[in-house]
Motif scaffolding. Structure first.
Motif, short mmCIF file in Angstrom:
data_model
loop_
_atom_site.label_atom_id
_atom_site.label_comp_id
_atom_site.label_asym_id
_atom_site.label_seq_id
_atom_site.Cartn_x
_atom_site.Cartn_y
_atom_site.Cartn_z
N SER A 9 0.59 -1.54 0.50
CA SER A 9 0.11 0.22 0.20
C SER A 9 0.63 1.42 0.31
CB SER A 9 -0.75 0.13 0.67
OG SER A 9 -0.59 0.28 2.32
N THR A 10 -0.37 2.15 -0.33
CA THR A 10 1.20 3.71 -0.21
C THR A 10 1.21 3.84 1.34
OG1 THR A 10 -0.47 4.13 -1.74
CG2 THR A 10 0.39 6.37 -0.26
N PRO A 11 2.34 4.35 1.51
CA PRO A 11 2.87 4.68 2.65
C PRO A 11 2.25 5.88 3.55
CG PRO A 11 5.09 4.70 1.20
CD PRO A 11 3.68 4.13 0.51
N VAL A 12 1.68 5.64 4.83
CA VAL A 12 1.00 6.82 5.49
C VAL A 12 1.55 7.86 5.38
CG1 VAL A 12 1.25 5.50 7.78
CG2 VAL A 12 -0.59 7.01 7.27
N LEU A 13 3.35 7.60 6.20
CA LEU A 13 4.09 8.91 6.04
C LEU A 13 5.48 8.27 5.26
CD1 LEU A 13 5.06 11.48 7.19
CD2 LEU A 13 5.76 10.19 9.41
N GLU A 14 5.72 9.50 4.25
CA GLU A 14 7.60 8.99 3.70
C GLU A 14 7.98 10.28 3.83
OE1 GLU A 14 8.60 7.05 -0.09
OE2 GLU A 14 6.66 7.59 -0.75
N ALA A 15 9.51 9.76 3.59
CA ALA A 15 10.33 10.78 2.93
C ALA A 15 11.11 10.79 1.98
CB ALA A 15 10.74 11.67 5.12
N LYS A 16 11.44 12.21 1.89
CA LYS A 16 12.29 11.60 0.42
C LYS A 16 13.79 12.55 0.36
CE LYS A 16 8.93 8.95 -3.03
NZ LYS A 16 8.29 9.80 -4.02
N GLY A 17 14.79 11.99 0.23
CA GLY A 17 16.11 12.77 0.31
C GLY A 17 15.95 13.93 1.26
N ILE A 18 16.25 13.34 2.47
CA ILE A 18 16.29 14.12 3.64
C ILE A 18 17.12 14.69 3.97
CG2 ILE A 18 15.10 14.80 6.12
CD1 ILE A 18 13.04 14.66 3.83
N SER A 19 18.55 16.14 4.05
CA SER A 19 19.15 16.79 4.81
C SER A 19 18.80 16.67 5.16
CB SER A 19 19.82 17.61 3.33
OG SER A 19 20.13 15.46 2.36
N ARG A 20 19.84 17.63 6.68
CA ARG A 20 19.73 18.09 7.33
C ARG A 20 21.39 18.88 8.13
NH1 ARG A 20 19.00 22.91 10.42
NH2 ARG A 20 17.71 22.63 11.65
N ARG A 80 10.12 5.61 5.64
CA ARG A 80 9.04 5.32 4.30
C ARG A 80 8.27 4.03 6.27
NH1 ARG A 80 11.34 2.17 1.34
NH2 ARG A 80 11.17 0.12 0.92
N VAL A 81 7.25 4.82 6.32
CA VAL A 81 6.02 4.11 7.01
C VAL A 81 4.97 3.48 6.41
CG1 VAL A 81 5.72 5.57 8.61
CG2 VAL A 81 5.34 3.18 9.48
N TYR A 82 4.18 2.31 6.70
CA TYR A 82 3.10 1.63 5.83
C TYR A 82 1.91 1.78 7.51
CZ TYR A 82 5.11 1.04 2.34
OH TYR A 82 6.23 1.08 1.08
N PRO A 83 0.79 1.23 6.99
CA PRO A 83 -0.06 1.59 7.54
C PRO A 83 -0.80 0.63 8.36
CG PRO A 83 -1.54 2.52 5.52
CD PRO A 83 0.45 1.94 5.45
N GLY A 84 -0.51 0.42 10.23
CA GLY A 84 -1.42 -0.90 10.45
C GLY A 84 0.17 -1.63 10.64
N GLU A 85 1.13 -0.94 11.02
CA GLU A 85 2.53 -1.94 10.72
C GLU A 85 3.43 -0.68 11.81
OE1 GLU A 85 5.70 -1.77 7.57
OE2 GLU A 85 6.02 -0.22 7.87
N ILE A 86 4.43 -1.75 12.98
CA ILE A 86 5.59 -1.06 13.60
C ILE A 86 6.66 -1.69 12.69
CG2 ILE A 86 7.07 -1.95 15.45
CD1 ILE A 86 3.95 -3.71 16.48
N CYS A 87 7.44 -0.38 12.49
CA CYS A 87 8.61 -0.17 11.71
C CYS A 87 9.74 0.77 12.49
CB CYS A 87 8.47 1.02 10.62
SG CYS A 87 9.68 0.99 9.68
N ALA A 88 10.89 -0.35 12.90
CA ALA A 88 11.81 -0.20 14.05
C ALA A 88 12.80 0.62 12.94
CB ALA A 88 12.61 -1.26 14.34
N LEU A 89 12.92 1.90 14.10
CA LEU A 89 14.12 3.15 13.05
C LEU A 89 15.11 2.60 13.84
CD1 LEU A 89 14.91 5.16 11.82
CD2 LEU A 89 13.84 6.89 13.28
N ILE A 90 16.29 2.06 13.55
CA ILE A 90 17.92 1.76 14.45
C ILE A 90 18.77 2.65 14.05
CG2 ILE A 90 16.36 -0.44 15.09
CD1 ILE A 90 18.68 -1.77 12.98
N GLY A 91 19.48 2.37 14.23
CA GLY A 91 20.81 3.36 14.09
C GLY A 91 22.25 3.51 15.36
#
Length: 255
Positions: free
Chosen positions: A2-13, A27-38
């Motif tokens: 499905s379409t990501p509920v929230l998506e970021a492209k080319g983010i620089s800071r 990107r994160v999709y509806p109804g999922e648990i997405c781990a952001l690690i680093g």
């Protein structure tokens, strides 16, 4: 997919000469648990602030349900159904769980009483009971100061509040870091309950066994860059550590 509920492209800071993020995709999709690690300094905190409206990128784009958006504040992100549960929980210790659930969203009574700022506590309590029941949150009492509750129960109230006012995505920063084993299990079950309502959960964590236990997918940052976006299935702790430290792992072959 499905379409990501929230998506970021080319983010620089950048902060002066420091490149916190460089062309990061997420990107994160509806109804999922997405781990952001680093690893420490990978850019997780900066990316989370940008995705939740607390900071602005120097370049790149954000979209919600496939439509371009610009977040100029956390309130702006919340208007798009995106909320964050930080490690400090941002709860008012002297208030009850009900009052904390409605903090900033208080319901007023009708008529002159409402114009005078009188709260409709009956309505608020009924909705709080419904929300806690929907997520399987069992509290010792709804009438005591939240400071008197256990750490796991306070975390549950913070998560329930975010789920009540965020219809799309909840970011959770180390939600079990200060909890014991039993409390951790309860909070993890609550996170699954939130996921099962259709809300996407982004879990920021250094606990790799926990990531493997609860996440559906993982997004990995290394030195401010995206190095992996992949399902959690068949990954091991060694794979996650390798992704964070070298940007690759054996499981990436053929992905």
């Amino acid at each position: 997919m499905s379409t990501p509920v929230l998506e970021a492209k080319g983010i620089s800071r950048h902060f002066g000469g420091v490149k916190a993020l460089e062309e990061v995709n997420f990107r994160v999709y509806p109804g999922e648990i997405c781990a952001l690690i680093g690893d420490n300094g990978a850019g997780k905190s900066t990316l989370t602030k940008i995705l939740s409206g607390a900071d602005r990128p120097d370049s790149g784009t954000l979209s919600v349900d496939g439509k371009p958006v610009v977040f100029d504040s956390p309130g702006s992100a919340q208007q798009h159904g995106i909320s964050t549960v930080y490690q400090d929980l941002a709860l008012a210790p002297e208030l009850t769980p009900v009052d904390n659930l409605f903090l900033g969203h208080e319901t007023l009574r009708g008529g002159l009483a409402g114009k005078l700022g009188v709260l409709n506590r009956g309505s608020m309590r009924a909705k709080a009971v419904e929300q806690f029941a929907r997520l399987g949150v069992n509290l010792r009492s709804l009438s005591v100061p939240i400071s008197s509750l256990s750490g796991g129960q306070r975390q549950s109230v913070a998560i329930a509040r975010a789920a009540m006012w965020a219809g799309r995505v909840i970011f959770m920063d180390e939600p079990t870091a200060a909890l014991g084993v039993v409390q951790t299990d309860r909070v993890l079950q609550l996170i699954r309950q939130v996921r099962d309502t259709g809300i996407a959960v982004v879990l920021i964590s250094h606990n790799m066994p926990q990531v493997l236990e609860i996440a559906d997918r993982v997004e990995v940052l290394r030195l401010g860059r995206s190095v992996a976006q992949m399902p959690i299935a068949n990954l091991r702790v060694d794979d996650l550590v390798s992704l964070m430290t070298s940007g690759t792992c054996a499981a990436m072959e053929g992905v």
